[in-house]
Design a protein around this motif. Structure first.
Motif, PDB file in Angstrom:
ATOM      1  N   THR A 111      -2.145  -5.032   1.929  1.00 13.52           N
ATOM      2  CA  THR A 111      -2.316  -5.228   0.383  1.00 13.52           C
ATOM      3  C   THR A 111      -1.149  -4.561  -0.531  1.00 13.52           C
ATOM      4  O   THR A 111      -0.768  -5.181  -0.874  1.00 13.52           O
ATOM      5  CB  THR A 111      -3.800  -4.549   0.051  1.00 13.52           C
ATOM      6  OG1 THR A 111      -4.798  -5.688   0.799  1.00 13.52           O
ATOM      7  CG2 THR A 111      -3.898  -5.346  -1.120  1.00 13.52           C
ATOM      8  N   ILE A 112      -1.248  -3.459   0.185  1.00 16.21           N
ATOM      9  CA  ILE A 112       0.053  -2.890  -0.535  1.00 16.21           C
ATOM     10  C   ILE A 112       1.336  -3.326  -0.488  1.00 16.21           C
ATOM     11  O   ILE A 112       2.257  -2.996  -1.465  1.00 16.21           O
ATOM     12  CB  ILE A 112       0.064  -0.670  -0.462  1.00 16.21           C
ATOM     13  CG1 ILE A 112      -1.597  -0.129  -0.558  1.00 16.21           C
ATOM     14  CG2 ILE A 112       1.201  -0.729  -0.785  1.00 16.21           C
ATOM     15  CD1 ILE A 112      -1.584   0.532   0.031  1.00 16.21           C
ATOM     16  N   ARG A 113       1.973  -3.962   0.871  1.00 18.15           N
ATOM     17  CA  ARG A 113       3.003  -4.414   0.791  1.00 18.15           C
ATOM     18  C   ARG A 113       3.224  -5.322   0.235  1.00 18.15           C
ATOM     19  O   ARG A 113       4.146  -5.949  -0.296  1.00 18.15           O
ATOM     20  CB  ARG A 113       3.206  -4.708   2.367  1.00 18.15           C
ATOM     21  CG  ARG A 113       3.366  -3.571   3.495  1.00 18.15           C
ATOM     22  CD  ARG A 113       3.897  -3.763   5.026  1.00 18.15           C
ATOM     23  NE  ARG A 113       3.127  -4.330   5.384  1.00 18.15           N
ATOM     24  CZ  ARG A 113       2.503  -3.095   6.389  1.00 18.15           C
ATOM     25  NH1 ARG A 113       2.124  -2.323   6.381  1.00 18.15           N
ATOM     26  NH2 ARG A 113       1.043  -3.615   6.678  1.00 18.15           N
ATOM     27  N   ARG A 114       1.620  -6.030   0.689  1.00 10.10           N
ATOM     28  CA  ARG A 114       1.608  -7.835  -0.697  1.00 10.10           C
ATOM     29  C   ARG A 114       2.198  -7.103  -1.971  1.00 10.10           C
ATOM     30  O   ARG A 114       2.630  -8.433  -2.692  1.00 10.10           O
ATOM     31  CB  ARG A 114       0.518  -8.555  -0.873  1.00 10.10           C
ATOM     32  CG  ARG A 114       0.117  -8.680   0.821  1.00 10.10           C
ATOM     33  CD  ARG A 114      -0.906  -9.685   1.104  1.00 10.10           C
ATOM     34  NE  ARG A 114      -1.614 -10.403   0.366  1.00 10.10           N
ATOM     35  CZ  ARG A 114      -2.541 -10.846  -0.170  1.00 10.10           C
ATOM     36  NH1 ARG A 114      -3.881 -10.591   0.609  1.00 10.10           N
ATOM     37  NH2 ARG A 114      -2.479 -11.803  -1.033  1.00 10.10           N
ATOM     38  N   ILE A 115       1.731  -6.528  -2.452  1.00  7.88           N
ATOM     39  CA  ILE A 115       1.248  -5.932  -3.971  1.00  7.88           C
ATOM     40  C   ILE A 115       3.601  -5.094  -4.254  1.00  7.88           C
ATOM     41  O   ILE A 115       4.030  -6.382  -5.009  1.00  7.88           O
ATOM     42  CB  ILE A 115       0.691  -4.907  -3.757  1.00  7.88           C
ATOM     43  CG1 ILE A 115      -0.790  -5.602  -4.385  1.00  7.88           C
ATOM     44  CG2 ILE A 115       1.492  -4.356  -5.997  1.00  7.88           C
ATOM     45  CD1 ILE A 115      -1.681  -4.065  -4.379  1.00  7.88           C
ATOM     46  N   GLU A 116       3.769  -4.840  -3.834  1.00  9.12           N
ATOM     47  CA  GLU A 116       5.280  -4.095  -3.441  1.00  9.12           C
ATOM     48  C   GLU A 116       6.495  -5.663  -3.493  1.00  9.12           C
ATOM     49  O   GLU A 116       7.681  -5.577  -4.069  1.00  9.12           O
ATOM     50  CB  GLU A 116       5.507  -3.266  -2.406  1.00  9.12           C
ATOM     51  CG  GLU A 116       5.014  -2.110  -2.847  1.00  9.12           C
ATOM     52  CD  GLU A 116       4.757  -1.114  -1.630  1.00  9.12           C
ATOM     53  OE1 GLU A 116       5.445  -1.522  -0.652  1.00  9.12           O
ATOM     54  OE2 GLU A 116       4.784   0.058  -1.805  1.00  9.12           O
TER      55      GLU A 116
END
Length: 68
Positions: free
Chosen positions: A34-39
């Motif tokens: 999820t963090i990778r997607r936001i970034e």
């Protein structure tokens, strides 16, 4: 799946810098994916807290509007 902790710290220094933002520290757990997607969407890794605040505010407005 690895889960990362995110801690959003308030600005509390009265000595210098900008005034306190009136925010309370909150910890949330998000999967690393999820963090990778936001970034990937934001383009800047340091914009995570801002993205989360905006997403929460938008969701609150949407839910409040649907109650009317």
């Amino acid at each position: 799946m690895k889960v990362l902790d995110i801690v959003i710290l308030p600005h509390t220094s009265d000595d210098m810098g900008r005034p306190p933002l009136g925010m309370k520290q909150t910890t949330i757990r998000l999967p690393a994916e999820t963090i990778r997607r936001i970034e990937a969407v934001e383009g800047k890794p340091r914009q995570l807290a801002s993205f989360i605040r905006e997403a929460i505010e938008n969701e609150l407005l949407r839910r409040e509007k649907s109650k009317d």
